[in-house]
Design a protein around this motif. Structure first.
Motif, PDB file in Angstrom:
ATOM      1  N   ALA A   6       0.830  -1.211   0.000  1.00 29.93           N
ATOM      2  CA  ALA A   6       0.000   0.000   0.000  1.00 29.93           C
ATOM      3  C   ALA A   6       0.861   1.256   0.000  1.00 29.93           C
ATOM      4  CB  ALA A   6      -0.939  -0.002   1.200  1.00 29.93           C
ATOM      5  N   ALA A   7       1.978   1.214   0.700  1.00 28.99           N
ATOM      6  CA  ALA A   7       2.880   2.378   0.742  1.00 28.99           C
ATOM      7  C   ALA A   7       3.385   2.716  -0.659  1.00 28.99           C
ATOM      8  CB  ALA A   7       4.050   2.111   1.686  1.00 28.99           C
ATOM      9  N   GLU A  15       5.920  10.844   2.107  1.00 26.13           N
ATOM     10  CA  GLU A  15       6.643   9.603   1.834  1.00 26.13           C
ATOM     11  C   GLU A  15       6.498   8.675   3.040  1.00 26.13           C
ATOM     12  OE1 GLU A  15       8.162   8.863  -1.031  1.00 26.13           O
ATOM     13  OE2 GLU A  15       7.707  10.842  -1.866  1.00 26.13           O
ATOM     14  N   ARG A  16       6.087   7.463   2.782  1.00 32.12           N
ATOM     15  CA  ARG A  16       6.044   6.410   3.813  1.00 32.12           C
ATOM     16  C   ARG A  16       5.282   6.798   5.081  1.00 32.12           C
ATOM     17  NH1 ARG A  16       7.306   1.535   1.947  1.00 32.12           N
ATOM     18  NH2 ARG A  16       7.854   0.945   4.038  1.00 32.12           N
ATOM     19  N   PRO A  17       3.985   7.097   4.986  1.00 33.07           N
ATOM     20  CA  PRO A  17       3.208   7.350   6.212  1.00 33.07           C
ATOM     21  C   PRO A  17       3.041   6.051   6.994  1.00 33.07           C
ATOM     22  CG  PRO A  17       1.739   7.137   4.341  1.00 33.07           C
ATOM     23  CD  PRO A  17       3.149   7.116   3.785  1.00 33.07           C
ATOM     24  N   HIS A  18       2.633   6.183   8.243  1.00 26.67           N
ATOM     25  CA  HIS A  18       2.270   5.001   9.025  1.00 26.67           C
ATOM     26  C   HIS A  18       0.904   4.532   8.528  1.00 26.67           C
ATOM     27  CE1 HIS A  18       1.980   2.267  12.390  1.00 26.67           C
ATOM     28  NE2 HIS A  18       0.712   2.640  12.476  1.00 26.67           N
ATOM     29  N   LEU A  19       0.761   3.220   8.274  1.00 26.77           N
ATOM     30  CA  LEU A  19      -0.461   2.691   7.674  1.00 26.77           C
ATOM     31  C   LEU A  19      -1.130   1.621   8.515  1.00 26.77           C
ATOM     32  CD1 LEU A  19       0.806   2.248   3.997  1.00 26.77           C
ATOM     33  CD2 LEU A  19      -0.641   4.080   4.891  1.00 26.77           C
ATOM     34  N   ASP A  20      -2.441   1.587   8.399  1.00 21.40           N
ATOM     35  CA  ASP A  20      -3.283   0.541   8.974  1.00 21.40           C
ATOM     36  C   ASP A  20      -4.428   0.349   7.991  1.00 21.40           C
ATOM     37  OD1 ASP A  20      -4.293  -1.341  10.731  1.00 21.40           O
ATOM     38  OD2 ASP A  20      -4.805   0.083  12.297  1.00 21.40           O
ATOM     39  N   ALA A  21      -5.088  -0.794   8.031  1.00 19.89           N
ATOM     40  CA  ALA A  21      -6.183  -1.052   7.090  1.00 19.89           C
ATOM     41  C   ALA A  21      -7.444  -1.435   7.845  1.00 19.89           C
ATOM     42  CB  ALA A  21      -5.795  -2.176   6.132  1.00 19.89           C
ATOM     43  N   VAL A  22      -8.575  -1.160   7.210  1.00 20.73           N
ATOM     44  CA  VAL A  22      -9.873  -1.534   7.754  1.00 20.73           C
ATOM     45  C   VAL A  22     -10.797  -1.855   6.584  1.00 20.73           C
ATOM     46  CG1 VAL A  22     -10.775   0.838   7.818  1.00 20.73           C
ATOM     47  CG2 VAL A  22     -11.664  -0.855   9.416  1.00 20.73           C
ATOM     48  N   THR A  23     -11.717  -2.762   6.809  1.00 26.11           N
ATOM     49  CA  THR A  23     -12.746  -3.052   5.822  1.00 26.11           C
ATOM     50  C   THR A  23     -14.072  -2.540   6.363  1.00 26.11           C
ATOM     51  OG1 THR A  23     -11.561  -5.002   5.018  1.00 26.11           O
ATOM     52  CG2 THR A  23     -13.918  -4.871   4.511  1.00 26.11           C
ATOM     53  N   VAL A  24     -14.778  -1.775   5.552  1.00 23.00           N
ATOM     54  CA  VAL A  24     -16.058  -1.203   5.963  1.00 23.00           C
ATOM     55  C   VAL A  24     -17.068  -2.340   6.112  1.00 23.00           C
ATOM     56  CG1 VAL A  24     -17.916   0.393   5.370  1.00 23.00           C
ATOM     57  CG2 VAL A  24     -15.553   0.942   4.712  1.00 23.00           C
ATOM     58  N   GLY A  25     -17.640  -2.443   7.308  1.00 24.69           N
ATOM     59  CA  GLY A  25     -18.652  -3.465   7.586  1.00 24.69           C
ATOM     60  C   GLY A  25     -20.030  -2.845   7.727  1.00 24.69           C
ATOM     61  N   ASP A  86     -15.777  -2.063   1.207  1.00 25.59           N
ATOM     62  CA  ASP A  86     -14.591  -1.298   0.784  1.00 25.59           C
ATOM     63  C   ASP A  86     -13.444  -1.539   1.759  1.00 25.59           C
ATOM     64  OD1 ASP A  86     -15.830  -0.122  -1.408  1.00 25.59           O
ATOM     65  OD2 ASP A  86     -16.144   1.820  -0.434  1.00 25.59           O
ATOM     66  N   ARG A  87     -12.281  -1.827   1.220  1.00 24.70           N
ATOM     67  CA  ARG A  87     -11.067  -1.915   2.056  1.00 24.70           C
ATOM     68  C   ARG A  87     -10.383  -0.563   1.977  1.00 24.70           C
ATOM     69  NH1 ARG A  87      -7.814  -5.249   4.938  1.00 24.70           N
ATOM     70  NH2 ARG A  87      -5.573  -5.161   4.568  1.00 24.70           N
ATOM     71  N   LEU A  88     -10.105  -0.001   3.147  1.00 21.61           N
ATOM     72  CA  LEU A  88      -9.525   1.337   3.246  1.00 21.61           C
ATOM     73  C   LEU A  88      -8.164   1.268   3.914  1.00 21.61           C
ATOM     74  CD1 LEU A  88     -12.682   3.214   4.597  1.00 21.61           C
ATOM     75  CD2 LEU A  88     -11.999   2.874   2.203  1.00 21.61           C
ATOM     76  N   VAL A 110      -7.356   6.161   1.943  1.00 25.47           N
ATOM     77  CA  VAL A 110      -7.416   5.788   0.533  1.00 25.47           C
ATOM     78  C   VAL A 110      -8.195   4.480   0.399  1.00 25.47           C
ATOM     79  CG1 VAL A 110      -6.025   5.023  -1.441  1.00 25.47           C
ATOM     80  CG2 VAL A 110      -5.275   6.981  -0.065  1.00 25.47           C
ATOM     81  N   ARG A 111      -9.100   4.447  -0.579  1.00 23.96           N
ATOM     82  CA  ARG A 111      -9.840   3.227  -0.889  1.00 23.96           C
ATOM     83  C   ARG A 111      -8.952   2.332  -1.757  1.00 23.96           C
ATOM     84  NH1 ARG A 111     -15.144   4.890  -2.213  1.00 23.96           N
ATOM     85  NH2 ARG A 111     -14.177   5.925  -3.979  1.00 23.96           N
ATOM     86  N   GLU A 112      -8.746   1.101  -1.306  1.00 23.73           N
ATOM     87  CA  GLU A 112      -7.852   0.186  -2.018  1.00 23.73           C
ATOM     88  C   GLU A 112      -8.337  -0.116  -3.434  1.00 23.73           C
ATOM     89  OE1 GLU A 112      -5.900  -3.198   0.102  1.00 23.73           O
ATOM     90  OE2 GLU A 112      -6.986  -4.394  -1.388  1.00 23.73           O
ATOM     91  N   GLY A 113      -9.618  -0.261  -3.629  1.00 25.39           N
ATOM     92  CA  GLY A 113     -10.153  -0.683  -4.919  1.00 25.39           C
ATOM     93  C   GLY A 113      -9.823   0.231  -6.082  1.00 25.39           C
ATOM     94  N   ASP A 114      -9.838   1.548  -5.846  1.00 24.16           N
ATOM     95  CA  ASP A 114      -9.580   2.486  -6.947  1.00 24.16           C
ATOM     96  C   ASP A 114      -8.474   3.495  -6.641  1.00 24.16           C
ATOM     97  OD1 ASP A 114     -10.862   4.165  -5.137  1.00 24.16           O
ATOM     98  OD2 ASP A 114     -12.580   4.583  -6.438  1.00 24.16           O
ATOM     99  N   GLY A 115      -7.861   3.405  -5.448  1.00 21.32           N
ATOM    100  CA  GLY A 115      -6.772   4.310  -5.088  1.00 21.32           C
ATOM    101  C   GLY A 115      -7.212   5.733  -4.800  1.00 21.32           C
TER     102      GLY A 115
END
Length: 153
Positions: A6-7, A15-25, A86-88, A110-115
């Motif tokens: 994702a980075a 450049e290189r932010p700290h990242l985490d992911a979540v899926t909208v439920g 959506d995976r964010l 950022v939405r993973e599906g379309d950036g």
């Protein structure tokens, strides 16, 4: 997709932010069928804590140091809706630090599906004494983290 993927894959504001992911439920949706605005705020707190912990500043460290940070102000710009499934990718970084009392942390989702960037935000954090809850000068552990330069948008 991993955080390293994702980075590299998305156009981050730094450049290189700290990242985490979540899926909208389903539990995140409002009656309009998209992610409720208060859910985003909870996710921003989640990624901020994740970043703080990655820097060695978990709640136990706050207690040991005798200082912690509390939110004073939030600014959120909702740029596009998100929906169930959506995976964010949640990104954060320290934007400003006065090295005395407060710092600003910025966010980008950022939405993973379309950036697409669906949210940008910022929180002003204020250093407080853990015993009294009153504002206090930042300890050295908090002053060690320099702001991250942003790319031009």
């Amino acid at each position: 997709m991993t955080p390293d993927d994702a980075a590299r894959a998305f156009d981050w504001d730094v450049e290189r932010p700290h990242l985490d992911a979540v899926t909208v439920g389903a539990e995140h949706l409002d009656r309009f069928g998209h992610t409720n605005n208060v859910v985003y705020l909870a996710w921003l707190e989640r990624v901020a804590w994740s970043h703080s912990v990655s820097l060695g500043l978990d709640f136990e460290a706050y207690e040991r140091i005798g200082a912690g940070c509390v939110a004073r102000r939030h600014e959120l710009d909702y740029l596009a809706p998100t929906f169930g499934g959506d995976r964010l990718w949640l990104a954060t970084w320290v934007h400003e630090n006065d090295f005395r009392l407060s710092m600003w942390r910025r966010y980008q989702i950022v939405r993973e599906g379309d950036g697409k960037t669906v949210l940008r935000g910022a929180t002003q954090w204020v250093c407080v004494d853990m015993a009294s809850g009153r504002p206090r000068r930042m300890p050295a552990e908090f002053r060690a983290y320099e702001p991250w330069p942003e790319k031009r948008r």
